[in-house]
Design an enzyme around this catalytic site. Structure first.
Site, PDB file in Angstrom:
ATOM      1  CB  SER A   7       3.896  42.546 -10.490  1.00 15.82           C
ATOM      2  OG  SER A   7       3.606  43.501 -11.490  1.00 15.82           O
ATOM      3  CG  HIS A  32       2.326  39.078 -12.775  1.00 16.54           C
ATOM      4  ND1 HIS A  32       1.371  38.127 -13.038  1.00 16.54           N
ATOM      5  CD2 HIS A  32       1.682  40.268 -12.845  1.00 16.54           C
ATOM      6  CE1 HIS A  32       0.207  38.708 -13.243  1.00 16.54           C
ATOM      7  NE2 HIS A  32       0.363  40.014 -13.142  1.00 16.54           N
ATOM      8  CG  ASP A  34       0.964  43.405 -14.391  1.00 18.79           C
ATOM      9  OD1 ASP A  34      -0.008  42.622 -14.397  1.00 18.79           O
ATOM     10  OD2 ASP A  34       1.701  43.571 -13.409  1.00 18.79           O
ATOM     11  CG  MET A  36      -1.664  47.532 -17.817  1.00 18.91           C
ATOM     12  SD  MET A  36      -1.525  48.714 -16.485  1.00 18.91           S
ATOM     13  CE  MET A  36      -1.192  47.609 -15.116  1.00 18.91           C
ATOM     14  CG  HIS A  65      -2.464  40.227 -15.818  1.00 22.59           C
ATOM     15  ND1 HIS A  65      -2.539  40.923 -14.629  1.00 22.59           N
ATOM     16  CD2 HIS A  65      -3.729  40.202 -16.316  1.00 22.59           C
ATOM     17  CE1 HIS A  65      -3.796  41.304 -14.418  1.00 22.59           C
ATOM     18  NE2 HIS A  65      -4.529  40.889 -15.435  1.00 22.59           N
ATOM     19  CG  MET A  67      -4.793  43.893 -17.131  1.00 19.40           C
ATOM     20  SD  MET A  67      -3.871  44.724 -15.822  1.00 19.40           S
ATOM     21  CE  MET A  67      -2.257  44.031 -16.128  1.00 19.40           C
ATOM     22  CG  MET A 136      -7.729  41.226 -11.648  1.00 20.12           C
ATOM     23  SD  MET A 136      -5.931  41.208 -11.724  1.00 20.12           S
ATOM     24  CE  MET A 136      -5.481  42.713 -10.830  1.00 20.12           C
ATOM     25  CG  ASP A 174      -2.138  40.674 -10.210  1.00 17.70           C
ATOM     26  OD1 ASP A 174      -1.437  41.400  -9.485  1.00 17.70           O
ATOM     27  OD2 ASP A 174      -2.203  40.802 -11.460  1.00 17.70           O
TER      28      ASP A 174
HETATM   29  C1  DX5 Z   1      -2.485  45.536 -11.449  1.00 17.87           C
HETATM   30  C2  DX5 Z   1      -1.504  44.509 -11.947  1.00 17.87           C
HETATM   31  C3  DX5 Z   1      -0.724  43.887 -10.856  1.00 17.87           C
HETATM   32  C4  DX5 Z   1       0.141  44.861 -10.102  1.00 17.87           C
HETATM   33  C5  DX5 Z   1       0.306  44.326  -8.715  1.00 17.87           C
HETATM   34  O1  DX5 Z   1      -3.322  45.904 -12.460  1.00 17.87           O
HETATM   35  O2  DX5 Z   1      -2.193  43.464 -12.617  1.00 17.87           O
HETATM   36  O3  DX5 Z   1       0.025  42.783 -11.303  1.00 17.87           O
HETATM   37  O4  DX5 Z   1       1.389  45.079 -10.682  1.00 17.87           O
HETATM   38  O5  DX5 Z   1       0.993  45.256  -7.948  1.00 17.87           O
HETATM   39  P1  DX5 Z   1       0.861  45.296  -6.364  1.00 17.87           P
HETATM   40  O6  DX5 Z   1       1.345  43.975  -5.833  1.00 17.87           O
HETATM   41  O7  DX5 Z   1       1.720  46.448  -5.990  1.00 17.87           O
HETATM   42  O8  DX5 Z   1      -0.595  45.508  -6.029  1.00 17.87           O
HETATM   43 ZN    ZN Z   2      -1.069  41.571 -13.020  1.00 19.57          ZN
END
Ligand code: DX5
Ligand code: ZN
Length: 215
Positions: A7, A32, A34, A36, A65, A67, A136, A174
């Site tokens: 990630s 990956h 993320d 948000m 991903h 969010m 998750m 994840d």
């Molecule tokens: C959290 C993200 C993850 C995050 C994982 O909301 O979706 O992808 O970056 O990070 P670690 O592996 O540090 O939990």
């Molecule tokens: Zn993620």
């Protein structure tokens, strides 16, 4: 399958190109990414311009991903930015079947993400449309959180559902993944493990990626 998708949320954004190149030279399989929006989750990360930059430097598929609320509005944008795989939250979609069709029509692999409180059985009538399901194992929004142990049960339940209705569907996990829980997750039936902090805060990220895959 044993894939690793580091990630980039835990990467050094001041040296993003360097970190992407490090991943290009590693044994990881996907990157990956993320996204948000500060509404669906309490945090804001980055959007399409950054994904576009990542795409320019990455040699591996981008596993994006989302969010964000109402992800339908941005399917075409993320395709244009370079997403290869797009996952959307069950909790954020009013018409999930339509959203997955839009992702496929745009030419991407599509999947559904479940928050820790969302039951696997809710996928019973949508699993056929999924290339992957992302479970998750923390509440989404931040890297570096503690792994939720109930995830093992969910992986096993999902594996059973996939075997029954869509054996091609990949299971991704994840949140809080590290070298200790990775072998247990693969054993439970996971195919793809996302790891942020475990990779980027380690002394040797490339070795950690290899360890996650091998152990
Ligand atoms: C959290 C993200 C993850 C995050 C994982 O909301 O979706 O992808 O970056 O990070 P670690 O592996 O540090 O939990
Ligand atoms: Zn993620």
């Amino acid at each position: 399958m044993k894939l690793v998708s580091p990630s980039l949320l835990s990467a050094d954004f001041g040296n993003l190109q360097r970190d992407i190149e490090m991943l290009n030279d590693s044994e990881c399989d996907w990157l990956h990414v993320d996204v948000m929006d500060g509404v669906f989750v309490p945090n804001i990360s980055f959007g399409q311009p950054v994904v576009k930059f990542i795409k320019r430097h990455a040699t591996k598929p981008l596993d994006v991903h989302l969010m964000i609320v109402d992800p339908d509005r941005y399917v075409a944008d993320f395709k244009a930015a370079g997403a290869d795989i797009l996952t959307v939250h069950y909790e954020a979609c009013r018409h999930l079947d339509r959203t997955l069709h839009a992702i496929h029509d745009a030419g991407m692999k599509g999947g559904v993400v479940l928050n820790p409180h969302t039951a696997v059985c809710l996928l019973e009538d949508i699993i056929q449309e999924c290339d992957l399901v992302l479970l998750m194992s923390v509440n989404p929004g931040f890297g570096g959180q503690k792994f939720i142990e109930n995830t093992y049960n969910k992986v096993r339940q999902l594996k059973e559902l996939c075997n029954r209705k869509n054996p091609q569907c990949l299971i991704e996990v994840d949140g809080g993944v590290n070298t200790s829980n990775a072998p247990l997750l693969y054993e439970a039936g996971a195919d793809v493990l996302v790891a942020g902090n475990a990779v980027f805060k380690s002394e040797n990220p490339q070795n950690t990626i290899r360890e996650i895959k091998m152990r």
